[in-house]
Design an enzyme around this catalytic site. Structure first.
Site, PDB file in Angstrom:
ATOM      1  N   HIS A   1     -12.687 -59.179  50.348  1.00  0.00           N
ATOM      2  CA  HIS A   1     -12.561 -59.548  50.898  1.00  0.00           C
ATOM      3  C   HIS A   1     -13.618 -60.639  49.462  1.00  0.00           C
ATOM      4  O   HIS A   1     -13.786 -60.446  48.540  1.00  0.00           O
ATOM      5  CB  HIS A   1     -14.002 -59.978  51.734  1.00  0.00           C
ATOM      6  CG  HIS A   1     -15.351 -58.623  51.427  1.00  0.00           C
ATOM      7  ND1 HIS A   1     -14.818 -57.284  51.194  1.00  0.00           N
ATOM      8  CD2 HIS A   1     -16.479 -58.723  51.395  1.00  0.00           C
ATOM      9  CE1 HIS A   1     -15.957 -56.540  50.700  1.00  0.00           C
ATOM     10  NE2 HIS A   1     -16.940 -57.866  50.511  1.00  0.00           N
TER      11      HIS A   1
ATOM     12  N   ASP B   1     -26.072 -61.780  48.304  1.00  0.00           N
ATOM     13  CA  ASP B   1     -24.680 -61.871  47.561  1.00  0.00           C
ATOM     14  C   ASP B   1     -25.617 -63.357  46.341  1.00  0.00           C
ATOM     15  O   ASP B   1     -25.833 -63.894  46.716  1.00  0.00           O
ATOM     16  CB  ASP B   1     -23.523 -62.251  48.000  1.00  0.00           C
ATOM     17  CG  ASP B   1     -22.493 -62.494  48.720  1.00  0.00           C
ATOM     18  OD1 ASP B   1     -22.984 -60.793  49.084  1.00  0.00           O
ATOM     19  OD2 ASP B   1     -22.075 -62.647  49.626  1.00  0.00           O
TER      20      ASP B   1
ATOM     21  N   GLU C   1     -17.019 -55.746  55.818  1.00  0.00           N
ATOM     22  CA  GLU C   1     -16.880 -55.329  57.217  1.00  0.00           C
ATOM     23  C   GLU C   1     -15.694 -55.240  58.972  1.00  0.00           C
ATOM     24  O   GLU C   1     -15.502 -56.843  58.844  1.00  0.00           O
ATOM     25  CB  GLU C   1     -18.085 -55.667  57.982  1.00  0.00           C
ATOM     26  CG  GLU C   1     -19.631 -55.258  57.028  1.00  0.00           C
ATOM     27  CD  GLU C   1     -20.343 -56.037  56.739  1.00  0.00           C
ATOM     28  OE1 GLU C   1     -21.549 -55.799  57.349  1.00  0.00           O
ATOM     29  OE2 GLU C   1     -20.866 -57.596  58.099  1.00  0.00           O
TER      30      GLU C   1
ATOM     31  N   LYS D   1     -15.837 -50.016  57.739  1.00  0.00           N
ATOM     32  CA  LYS D   1     -18.445 -50.400  58.095  1.00  0.00           C
ATOM     33  C   LYS D   1     -18.338 -51.911  58.938  1.00  0.00           C
ATOM     34  O   LYS D   1     -17.272 -52.463  58.945  1.00  0.00           O
ATOM     35  CB  LYS D   1     -18.576 -51.102  56.531  1.00  0.00           C
ATOM     36  CG  LYS D   1     -20.029 -51.517  57.136  1.00  0.00           C
ATOM     37  CD  LYS D   1     -20.727 -52.289  55.587  1.00  0.00           C
ATOM     38  CE  LYS D   1     -20.499 -52.047  54.164  1.00  0.00           C
ATOM     39  NZ  LYS D   1     -21.582 -52.543  53.979  1.00  0.00           N
TER      40      LYS D   1
ATOM     41  N   THR E   1     -24.676 -49.879  59.736  1.00  0.00           N
ATOM     42  CA  THR E   1     -26.005 -50.786  58.826  1.00  0.00           C
ATOM     43  C   THR E   1     -27.198 -50.618  60.033  1.00  0.00           C
ATOM     44  O   THR E   1     -27.713 -49.778  60.729  1.00  0.00           O
ATOM     45  CB  THR E   1     -25.039 -51.427  58.272  1.00  0.00           C
ATOM     46  OG1 THR E   1     -26.026 -52.743  57.495  1.00  0.00           O
ATOM     47  CG2 THR E   1     -24.836 -53.103  58.773  1.00  0.00           C
TER      48      THR E   1
ATOM     49  N   GLU F   1     -25.992 -47.821  56.639  1.00  0.00           N
ATOM     50  CA  GLU F   1     -26.843 -47.620  54.954  1.00  0.00           C
ATOM     51  C   GLU F   1     -27.738 -48.752  55.848  1.00  0.00           C
ATOM     52  O   GLU F   1     -27.940 -49.212  57.150  1.00  0.00           O
ATOM     53  CB  GLU F   1     -25.544 -48.449  54.327  1.00  0.00           C
ATOM     54  CG  GLU F   1     -25.239 -49.165  54.718  1.00  0.00           C
ATOM     55  CD  GLU F   1     -23.628 -50.166  54.261  1.00  0.00           C
ATOM     56  OE1 GLU F   1     -24.057 -51.283  54.124  1.00  0.00           O
ATOM     57  OE2 GLU F   1     -23.235 -49.177  53.613  1.00  0.00           O
TER      58      GLU F   1
ATOM     59  N   ALA G   1     -29.599 -52.499  55.790  1.00  0.00           N
ATOM     60  CA  ALA G   1     -29.163 -54.069  56.184  1.00  0.00           C
ATOM     61  C   ALA G   1     -29.471 -54.785  54.906  1.00  0.00           C
ATOM     62  O   ALA G   1     -29.118 -55.723  53.829  1.00  0.00           O
ATOM     63  CB  ALA G   1     -29.239 -54.526  57.350  1.00  0.00           C
ATOM     64  N   LEU G   2     -30.629 -54.726  54.224  1.00  0.00           N
ATOM     65  CA  LEU G   2     -32.098 -55.288  54.093  1.00  0.00           C
ATOM     66  C   LEU G   2     -32.502 -54.616  52.490  1.00  0.00           C
ATOM     67  O   LEU G   2     -32.602 -53.521  53.147  1.00  0.00           O
ATOM     68  CB  LEU G   2     -33.154 -56.175  54.296  1.00  0.00           C
ATOM     69  CG  LEU G   2     -32.502 -57.227  55.424  1.00  0.00           C
ATOM     70  CD1 LEU G   2     -33.228 -57.391  56.864  1.00  0.00           C
ATOM     71  CD2 LEU G   2     -31.343 -58.351  55.208  1.00  0.00           C
TER      72      LEU G   2
END
Length: 488
Positions: A91, A99, A184, A293, A340, A378, A380-381
């Site tokens: 991706h 990002d 994902e 994921k 996540t 994991e 997320a933030l």
């Protein structure tokens, strides 16, 4: 006693920066990364995760792979004594939460999109999304004679050949196969780059000519040639009740709506199934675990329509388990499920979003465990606080530690998002060290926990009917304690 406690050990990995390898496919941050890896090793972490960007490695032209920068990074990881989780990142980086760098998919692939824009995911208004190729071209030989799946398989084959030393040495232990935007397995239903704002319901993204033709053929085969793709599901930032599709007695409950949702979500499952089958053949016999994921779409979870999950391709309702179907598909490939938002508490969410991250995590982890998978998580933030760490610890061992052996359920591993100067600052670093120790059930760092067997060949293809049997009845999730018994 210590041996029994070791059965409660949950591995901790840390994501490396998105731009470890620069946008021109060189590795210039050697000193910085070496210092970060040293600090992570000192904190007792088990390994690191890295995006291996398709857009960089095969950027120069079809099959013109350049792995040299990644080899340099992997060498440093090996020298630091850490394990490596490699993401096959098919991706674009850029356009999603967090990002910080822009790495598109290969230019020569985008050039094909200039003459055939339908290779990209498309919304109802015809807006293209160039983050990831539409799954509508999985089997279309549009890329200098190759299909999308063949491109992904060739990339993974080249990775295996070029990274043989790290695979053989047991450095690379996990191959996470990117199956959509942000890596994902989902549709790009909520792109910030196109104006989506939380908690918008997102949109169905299946209006490229390839998916449209597939739907029309499926509808005709089902005896309904008159059925079209939805035109009543609203736009990115709508709320469910503002649409005909998702409102209380909306289209999603009709025969036509159910047919569409099944088609849309089944296409995604089959997309994952086909690419994992290729990945399994490529890495057969390697001591690695395949993984995918699944995105944590926790907004609108508390309403019957689960609108944001449905637009992303997760056909999850109060009476239908949209995640156990994915888990069942993974069992065929001996693959693990990475989920996540493990750090989120319901109490931290705004009430308008009808958000329930804790219930969602509970549902997805339970689905994976019921299908016998290794399940990982994991955050997320980025978070550095005890509340977030303690929530992760609770989710890692939902009923706490078992001093006599393995707990009834535990995460196979957890990957922390992500290493930064902030994480390695004094107080944050001290808290993180304590967190790692608690995840390890207060045992020392141990490389021998959960050894990975050589990857076996995927089992025979499972019919979609067999996969869908996992959807109903939707079982209650396993019980989770309110708080961890090993807080930081």
């Amino acid at each position: 006693m210590a041996g029994n406690m070791l059965a409660n050990y949950v591995q901790v990995n840390v994501m490396l920066p998105l731009d470890v390898v620069s946008v021109d496919n060189t590795f210039e941050k050697g000193d910085q990364i070496r210092a970060q890896l040293k600090k992570l090793a000192e904190a007792g972490v088990d390994g690191v995760m890295i995006d291996v960007w398709w857009g960089l490695v095969e950027g120069k032209g079809p099959k013109a792979y350049d792995w040299s920068a990644y080899k340099q990074v992997f060498q440093l990881v090996q020298e630091a004594g850490l394990k490596l989780q490699a993401i096959m990142s098919f991706h674009q980086c850029g356009g999603n939460v967090g990002d910080v760098v822009n790495i598109p998919i290969p230019q020569w692939v985008r050039d094909i999109g200039a003459t055939d824009p339908d290779i990209f995911y498309t919304n109802r208004r015809g807006t293209r999304n160039i983050e990831y190729l539409t799954l509508g071209v999985d089997d279309q030989p549009l890329f200098h004679g190759r299909t999308a799946i063949q491109m992904y398989a060739d990339y993974m084959t080249s990775f295996r050949e070029n990274m043989k030393q790290f695979l053989d040495a047991g450095v690379i232990v996990d191959i996470e196969v990117g199956l959509g935007p942000a890596g994902e397995m989902r549709y790009p239903s909520y792109p910030q780059s196109q104006g989506w704002v939380f908690p918008g319901i997102g949109e169905f993204i299946c209006y490229d000519k390839y998916l449209e033709a597939d739907f029309k053929a499926a509808a005709a085969k089902a005896g309904h040639p008159e059925w079209e793709l939805p035109d009543d599901a609203g736009e990115y930032n709508d709320t469910p009740e503002n649409t005909q599709f998702f409102k209380d007695d909306g289209t999603y409950l009709t025969e036509k709506g159910k047919f569409f949702l099944s088609w849309y979500s089944n296409k995604l499952i089959k997309h994952g199934d086909k690419i994992l089958d290729e990945a399994n053949q490529v890495f057969l016999g390697c001591r690695v675990q395949l993984a995918i994921k699944v995105s944590g779409i926790h907004w609108w979870y508390r309403v019957p329509n689960h609108a944001a999950e449905l637009t992303a391709g997760y056909y999850n309702l109060d009476d239908r388990d949209g995640y156990r179907t994915i888990a069942r598909m993974l069992t065929r490939h001996h693959a693990s499920l990475n989920f996540t938002c493990a750090e989120m508490r319901d109490s931290e969410q705004s009430s308008e979003a009808k958000s329930a991250p804790e219930e969602l995590v509970q549902q997805v982890l339970s689905a994976g465990w019921r299908e016998g998978l290794n399940v990982a998580c994991e955050n997320a933030l980025g978070r550095y606080d005890a509340t977030a760490y303690n929530t992760i610890l609770r989710n890692a061992r939902p009923k706490g530690v078992n001093r006599n052996g393995p707990p009834e359920h535990k995460l196979f591993g957890f990957t922390y998002l992500r290493v930064s100067d902030e994480l390695l600052e004094e107080q944050n670093y001290a808290t993180f060290q304590t967190f790692v120790k608690r995840m390890h059930a207060n045992q020392g760092h141990d490389q021998s926990v959960d050894p990975i067997a050589p990857l076996e060949r995927s089992k025979p293809e499972m019919s979609i009917e067999m996969i869908l049997q996992a959807a109903e009845p939707k079982l209650e999730p396993f019980p989770f304690d309110e708080n961890t018994d090993m807080p930081v």
